[in-house]
Design a protein around this motif. Structure first.
Motif, PDB file in Angstrom:
ATOM      1  N   UNK A  46       0.805  -1.217   0.000  1.00 28.29           N
ATOM      2  CA  UNK A  46       0.000   0.000   0.000  1.00 28.29           C
ATOM      3  C   UNK A  46       0.840   1.270   0.000  1.00 28.29           C
ATOM      4  N   UNK A  47       2.134   1.177   0.138  1.00 24.30           N
ATOM      5  CA  UNK A  47       2.995   2.354   0.108  1.00 24.30           C
ATOM      6  C   UNK A  47       3.293   2.779  -1.329  1.00 24.30           C
ATOM      7  N   UNK A  48       3.706   4.026  -1.501  1.00 26.30           N
ATOM      8  CA  UNK A  48       4.174   4.487  -2.810  1.00 26.30           C
ATOM      9  C   UNK A  48       5.215   5.587  -2.594  1.00 26.30           C
ATOM     10  N   UNK A  49       5.382   6.479  -3.555  1.00 27.76           N
ATOM     11  CA  UNK A  49       6.535   7.385  -3.586  1.00 27.76           C
ATOM     12  C   UNK A  49       6.290   8.747  -2.952  1.00 27.76           C
ATOM     13  N   UNK A  50       5.030   9.068  -2.650  1.00 22.58           N
ATOM     14  CA  UNK A  50       4.752  10.359  -2.037  1.00 22.58           C
ATOM     15  C   UNK A  50       4.692  11.501  -3.039  1.00 22.58           C
ATOM     16  N   UNK A  51       5.264  12.641  -2.683  1.00 22.29           N
ATOM     17  CA  UNK A  51       5.274  13.790  -3.599  1.00 22.29           C
ATOM     18  C   UNK A  51       6.649  14.425  -3.604  1.00 22.29           C
ATOM     19  N   UNK A  52       6.858  15.319  -4.561  1.00 24.05           N
ATOM     20  CA  UNK A  52       8.160  15.983  -4.665  1.00 24.05           C
ATOM     21  C   UNK A  52       8.075  17.454  -4.280  1.00 24.05           C
ATOM     22  N   UNK A  53       6.996  17.811  -3.579  1.00 19.75           N
ATOM     23  CA  UNK A  53       6.812  19.204  -3.173  1.00 19.75           C
ATOM     24  C   UNK A  53       5.944  19.987  -4.135  1.00 19.75           C
ATOM     25  N   UNK A  54       5.866  19.530  -5.377  1.00 22.46           N
ATOM     26  CA  UNK A  54       5.045  20.199  -6.389  1.00 22.46           C
ATOM     27  C   UNK A  54       3.953  19.286  -6.926  1.00 22.46           C
ATOM     28  N   UNK A  78       2.130  15.189  -6.977  1.00 22.80           N
ATOM     29  CA  UNK A  78       1.897  13.962  -6.221  1.00 22.80           C
ATOM     30  C   UNK A  78       2.094  12.753  -7.124  1.00 22.80           C
ATOM     31  N   UNK A  79       2.845  11.769  -6.619  1.00 24.05           N
ATOM     32  CA  UNK A  79       2.949  10.469  -7.287  1.00 24.05           C
ATOM     33  C   UNK A  79       1.854   9.577  -6.688  1.00 24.05           C
ATOM     34  N   UNK A  80       0.685   9.599  -7.295  1.00 22.32           N
ATOM     35  CA  UNK A  80      -0.497   8.973  -6.698  1.00 22.32           C
ATOM     36  C   UNK A  80      -0.408   7.460  -6.603  1.00 22.32           C
ATOM     37  N   UNK A  81       0.335   6.820  -7.495  1.00 20.80           N
ATOM     38  CA  UNK A  81       0.479   5.362  -7.427  1.00 20.80           C
ATOM     39  C   UNK A  81      -0.847   4.636  -7.556  1.00 20.80           C
ATOM     40  N   UNK A  82      -1.613   4.990  -8.595  1.00 26.17           N
ATOM     41  CA  UNK A  82      -2.904   4.326  -8.797  1.00 26.17           C
ATOM     42  C   UNK A  82      -2.701   2.871  -9.211  1.00 26.17           C
ATOM     43  N   UNK A  83      -2.025   2.672 -10.326  1.00 27.53           N
ATOM     44  CA  UNK A  83      -1.743   1.299 -10.742  1.00 27.53           C
ATOM     45  C   UNK A  83      -0.792   0.640  -9.762  1.00 27.53           C
TER      46      UNK A  83
END
Length: 323
Positions: A118-126, A128-133
């Protein structure tokens, strides 16, 4: 009239055995509205990419926990949480695996483990890496399966494991295997769900782990035969090192080590890894719910369910393999 009754009885028996051999795909088996609601929420901006130890990651934990409660899963300890510590980039970190289970009715002391990180990469400040797939799709599918098997008790006991810190080196799966809640020898199969919704071009969901198991091969072949559609294909593959669709841009992928099933394989536990090929949105800000192929995704989840329904009929010795 007597002959007609005999004919109807014969046809009824024939239909029964046909359905036993090839369980039918049916949207009635999976609550598709709930499946898509979970998929959309877990990949929403509100969760901000579910990076471990962030507020969005905590929201994901709470949401999955509530779904476990709603689906009436049993728990090995308080609130389904199994915490662990690990080291990454020379830093000490903590993770939280979420475990619930359904007791089997024929082999209650033998366990399958259905995993989805259920974890993913988060965001880079600008952005979001939503990680849907990758991998809200797998977690939502796991939750749908937990609901189904809670309502239709399985032959084997099934642990539903939402792993943490997969993106940080399969840390959650390693923690589970290192300290499982049941004897390690009682775990006979891992079913890993990782990236199920993004394959519009090839229309293919791959199944790894069948190479050395004839019973698994037959199940995949039978399920694919039963689909009877040109818009989706279940295919055996991803059992060796090889590039994905972006192989000219990425180093070759060792699929046996590509996700959480790797830790089960190291313990000689049979596994089936359901997932698509790599794609252009992989680990980018474009991996969103809006870019998912929803029709393909629904077919993927139903195909996985049908495969599991057939797997239930296997004897324990048919499941064991040398993957």
């Amino acid at each position: 009239m007597k002959n007609i009754k005999l004919l109807l009885t014969f046809l009824s028996c024939l239909a029964f055995y046909a359905n036993a051999a090839f369980p039918q795909l049916s949207s009635n088996n999976i609550n598709t509205d709930r499946l898509l609601t979970n998929f959309k929420y877990l990949s929403s901006d509100e969760l901000a990419g579910r990076k471990p130890q962030t507020s969005g990651h905590l929201l994901a934990q709470k949401y999955i926990t509530q779904e476990y409660k709603t689906n009436k899963l049993l728990s090995f300890n308080v609130n389904y949480q199994h915490t662990f510590n690990y080291e990454s980039s020379r830093q000490n970190k903590s993770g939280v695996n979420l475990l619930g289970y359904v007791a089997g009715i024929k082999y209650p002391n033998l366990y399958w483990v259905v995993t989805a990180h259920y974890d993913h990469l988060g965001d880079n400040g600008r952005s979001v890496f939503n990680g849907a797939d990758d991998n809200a799709s797998g977690v939502a599918a796991m939750l749908a399966l937990s609901r189904y098997f809670s309502e239709h008790p399985p032959q084997y006991s099934i642990i539903f494991l939402a792993t943490d810190a997969e993106e940080d080196g399969l840390k959650g799966a390693k923690a589970f295997i290192t300290n499982p809640p049941v004897p390690i020898e009682a775990i006979v199969l891992n079913i890993n769900l990782d990236m199920l919704s993004q394959d519009a071009k090839w229309k293919t969901l791959y199944v790894a782990g069948t190479r050395d198991n004839e019973a698994f091969k037959k199940i995949v072949n039978d399920t694919n035969h039963n689909l009877q559609t040109n818009s989706f294909k279940l295919k055996r593959g991803h059992d060796r090192v090889g590039g994905g669709r972006l192989s000219n841009k990425l180093k070759p992928i060792d699929w046996k080590k590509a996700s959480d099933h790797s830790e089960f394989r190291k313990k000689n536990i049979a596994y089936l890894y359901f997932g698509v090929d790599t794609h252009k949105d992989y680990h980018t800000v474009n991996d969103t719910f809006e870019n998912a192929n929803i029709s393909f995704y629904l077919q993927s989840v139903n195909a996985i369910l049908v495969s599991l329904q057939q797997l239930e009929q296997l004897l324990p010795q048919q499941i064991q393999s040398n993957n």
